[in-house]
Design a protein around this motif. Structure first.
Motif, short mmCIF file in Angstrom:
data_model
loop_
_atom_site.label_atom_id
_atom_site.label_comp_id
_atom_site.label_asym_id
_atom_site.label_seq_id
_atom_site.Cartn_x
_atom_site.Cartn_y
_atom_site.Cartn_z
N SER A 99 7.15 -16.13 1.19
CA SER A 99 6.89 -14.89 0.47
C SER A 99 5.75 -15.20 -0.50
O SER A 99 5.82 -16.20 -1.23
CB SER A 99 8.14 -14.42 -0.28
N VAL A 115 4.39 -14.47 -3.40
CA VAL A 115 4.44 -14.76 -4.85
C VAL A 115 4.84 -16.20 -5.11
O VAL A 115 4.47 -16.80 -6.12
CB VAL A 115 5.38 -13.77 -5.58
N TYR A 169 14.39 -13.68 -8.21
CA TYR A 169 13.87 -12.32 -8.46
C TYR A 169 15.00 -11.30 -8.52
O TYR A 169 14.87 -10.17 -8.07
CB TYR A 169 12.81 -11.94 -7.41
N SER A 222 17.49 -6.17 3.69
CA SER A 222 16.47 -6.39 2.66
C SER A 222 16.15 -5.08 1.95
O SER A 222 16.45 -3.99 2.45
CB SER A 222 15.18 -6.93 3.30
N THR A 275 13.15 -4.02 1.59
CA THR A 275 12.12 -3.36 2.41
C THR A 275 12.75 -2.44 3.44
O THR A 275 12.32 -1.29 3.63
CB THR A 275 11.24 -4.43 3.10
N TYR A 320 6.68 -1.28 -6.75
CA TYR A 320 6.73 -1.93 -5.44
C TYR A 320 8.07 -1.61 -4.80
O TYR A 320 9.11 -1.67 -5.46
CB TYR A 320 6.58 -3.44 -5.60
N GLY A 367 8.85 -2.83 -1.43
CA GLY A 367 8.92 -3.58 -0.18
C GLY A 367 7.64 -3.39 0.63
O GLY A 367 6.74 -2.63 0.23
N GLU A 420 10.73 3.44 -9.13
CA GLU A 420 11.64 2.47 -9.77
C GLU A 420 12.09 3.10 -11.08
O GLU A 420 11.23 3.38 -11.94
CB GLU A 420 10.90 1.16 -10.08
N ASN A 440 7.82 -4.29 -11.38
CA ASN A 440 6.86 -4.97 -10.48
C ASN A 440 5.42 -4.88 -10.96
O ASN A 440 4.50 -5.22 -10.24
CB ASN A 440 6.99 -4.40 -9.07
N ASP A 480 14.53 3.65 -6.47
CA ASP A 480 14.55 2.28 -5.94
C ASP A 480 15.25 1.39 -6.96
O ASP A 480 14.66 0.98 -7.94
CB ASP A 480 13.12 1.80 -5.69
N VAL A 526 16.59 -1.58 -6.24
CA VAL A 526 16.72 -2.93 -5.65
C VAL A 526 16.81 -3.98 -6.75
O VAL A 526 17.58 -4.92 -6.68
CB VAL A 526 15.55 -3.21 -4.67
N ILE A 527 16.01 -3.81 -7.81
CA ILE A 527 16.13 -4.74 -8.96
C ILE A 527 17.16 -4.23 -9.97
O ILE A 527 18.00 -4.98 -10.46
CB ILE A 527 14.76 -4.91 -9.66
N GLU A 554 5.47 -9.81 -13.02
CA GLU A 554 6.87 -9.89 -12.61
C GLU A 554 7.75 -9.84 -13.85
O GLU A 554 7.25 -9.81 -14.98
CB GLU A 554 7.11 -11.22 -11.85
P1 KE4 Z 1 12.88 -7.24 -0.34
O1 KE4 Z 1 12.39 -6.67 0.96
O2 KE4 Z 1 11.96 -8.33 -0.88
O3 KE4 Z 1 14.34 -7.67 -0.29
O4 KE4 Z 1 12.88 -6.07 -1.43
C1 KE4 Z 1 11.69 -5.36 -1.65
C2 KE4 Z 1 11.74 -4.71 -3.02
C3 KE4 Z 1 12.04 -3.36 -3.10
N1 KE4 Z 1 12.10 -2.73 -4.29
C4 KE4 Z 1 11.88 -3.41 -5.46
C5 KE4 Z 1 11.95 -2.66 -6.76
C6 KE4 Z 1 11.58 -4.79 -5.43
O5 KE4 Z 1 11.33 -5.44 -6.60
C7 KE4 Z 1 11.52 -5.46 -4.20
C8 KE4 Z 1 11.17 -6.94 -4.09
N2 KE4 Z 1 10.91 -7.60 -5.33
C9 KE4 Z 1 10.04 -8.75 -5.27
C10 KE4 Z 1 9.82 -9.26 -6.70
N3 KE4 Z 1 9.17 -8.35 -7.53
C11 KE4 Z 1 10.62 -9.81 -4.39
C12 KE4 Z 1 9.97 -11.17 -4.53
C13 KE4 Z 1 9.12 -11.48 -3.32
O6 KE4 Z 1 8.42 -10.57 -2.81
O7 KE4 Z 1 9.15 -12.66 -2.92
#
Ligand code: KE4
Length: 429
Positions: free
Chosen positions: A25, A27, A63, A118, A120, A146, A148, A208, A213, A241, A243-244, A402
């Motif tokens: 990944s 980052v 993360y 995930s 994404t 962000y 995904g 978000e 992000n 969103d 996810v975080i 981040e």
């Molecule tokens: P993943 O597909 O990485 O599980 O989730 C995507 C995603 C979706 N929505 C939000 C608000 C997110 O922050 C993320 C992924 N976050 C990043 C860090 N800011 C993951 C770290 C990386 O990409 O390695």
């Protein structure tokens, strides 16, 4: 203060032979801060131990998932126990039912839940549901947010403020990017203008609820409530969103903190307890558009994976303790106040944005409220700060844009050690 890095350096060179950029990944490659990334051998509580045996107080926390700290004994025991029963079966399990029930009980609009692997996947599926439900193709996202790496969301604002999106990376067709508009975070006017330009073009607005992000950027007072009202007035859907933020700021979704009214939410990270997990949740009539009930196809070999579901369930059970979020709030507040004081003491220009146990120290600018103001930060100054902290045993996310993730495993002594390192690192310039 020069920690040994021989093993990490060797692993970095070896990894680059077969893995693009030596990482899985981007980052993680430290491109934003320079230098070769350290390879991690193990985590325990608030600490990581790298390939050269250096102990680091960790604020990446994978993360977000490591809200309990690394290798929490109860989670390790649960996953170990679950593994003895086999890993995945291509068939439904009771664990998935339990996790869906727990998410539905904690998040009011989550009448139904689809587990994926995930964030994404959660994002791309939420958009597909919204487009099917409304019969429209347009999407609005916010600059700096962000969601995904699905094509429709790898889009940045076009040249003019009101133009359609353009690809934010190679391989995204311009025709697809043009379906996504990009607005400044916290700007209702920009969203209103997009709807006014073509009232029936927009299927959904994705946001978000607390941006993390571009670094942490809280929503302006009333922004999310008014955004939802605006979106629904135009017959579109609001996707939050989480996810975080899901189970990060409270036991449930963050949208309730800001009186937002989403139609769908995305989840990930914490609900998998550190194993691969994502989810879409929302009102039944929207979620039942998903196959096999409705016409919106979505699938996944390892969706609702038994080990990830078990880890997520055990994590949420521990987070359900009423004391938990007060402890996270107190730790986050202590760290943020200490960092703000260190900026002042060292005469450095910067600011700290925080919500609960999520925070970002911006350097080179004294106010960040959206993508444009976040980009006024000084990434070189942050890179120097990152390395000065790393050399003092503190692992920060390797990018100005981040968030730091404080866990329940971070003790006062860890926070004090972090702040001592920060004072020295900021004084060093
Ligand atoms: P993943 O597909 O990485 O599980 O989730 C995507 C995603 C979706 N929505 C939000 C608000 C997110 O922050 C993320 C992924 N976050 C990043 C860090 N800011 C993951 C770290 C990386 O990409 O390695």
């Amino acid at each position: 203060m020069n920690p040994p890095t021989k093993n990490s350096q060797a692993l970095f060179r070896r990894a680059a032979q077969h893995i693009p950029g030596a990482v899985n990944s981007p980052v993680r490659a430290w491109r934003a801060v320079g230098g070769a990334p350290r390879f991690i051998h193990r985590g325990e509580g608030a600490y990581l131990f790298d390939a050269d045996g250096n102990r680091l107080i960790d604020y990446v926390g994978s993360y977000g998932p490591a809200i309990l700290g690394h290798a929490h004994p109860a989670i390790v025991a649960a996953v170990t126990d679950q593994a003895t029963r086999g890993f995945s079966f291509g068939a439904p399990t009771e664990l998935e039912v339990e996790l869906a029930e727990r998410i539905a009980a904690a998040i009011p609009i989550a009448e139904k839940v689809r587990l994926v692997s995930s964030g994404t996947e959660a994002g791309m599926t939420a958009l597909r549901i919204a487009r099917a439900a409304t019969g429209r193709s347009g999407i609005i996202k916010f600059d700096g947010c962000y969601h995904g790496h699905s094509d429709a969301l790898l889009v940045r604002a076009g040249s003019g403020a009101m133009t359609l999106g353009v690809p934010d990376c190679a391989g995204v067709p311009e025709a697809l990017a043009a379906l996504t508009r990009v607005a400044p975070y916290n700007s209702l006017a920009a969203v209103e203008n997009y709807f006014a330009a073509d009232p029936r073009a927009i299927a959904a607005v994705i946001v978000e609820p607390l941006a993390a992000n571009m670094g942490v950027v809280p929503p302006a007072p009333g922004f999310l409530k008014q955004l939802g009202e605006l979106v629904h007035r135009h017959g579109a859907l609001l996707i939050c969103d989480e996810v975080i933020t899901g189970f990060r700021l409270r036991y449930g979704a963050a949208y309730e903190l800001y009186q937002a009214e989403p139609d769908l939410v995305m989840l990930g990270k914490i609900i998998g307890g550190g194993l691969p997990m994502g989810a879409i949740a929302g009102r039944a009539e929207l979620m039942d558009l998903l196959a096999p009930v409705g016409p919106v196809y979505q699938a996944g070999t390892l969706s609702g994976h038994p080990l990830a579901t078990r880890a997520g369930l055990e994590t949420l059970k521990l987070l359900a303790d009423p004391e938990v979020y007060a402890r996270l709030e107190s730790a986050g507040a202590r760290l943020a106040a200490g960092l703000a004081a260190a900026l002042k003491e060292t005469g450095r220009i910067g600011c700290v944005n925080r919500a609960g146990s999520l925070l970002t120290l911006f350097l080179g600018t004294d106010r960040v409220s959206d993508g444009a103001s976040a980009r006024r930060a000084d990434p070189e100054a942050f890179a120097r700060f990152f390395h000065a902290m790393f050399d003092r045993g503190v692992n920060l996310p390797p990018s100005q844009f981040e968030a730091l993730f404080v866990s329940l495993a971070h003790r006062e002594a860890d926070l004090d050690a972090t702040l001592e390192a920060a004072r020295a690192a900021l004084a060093a310039g």
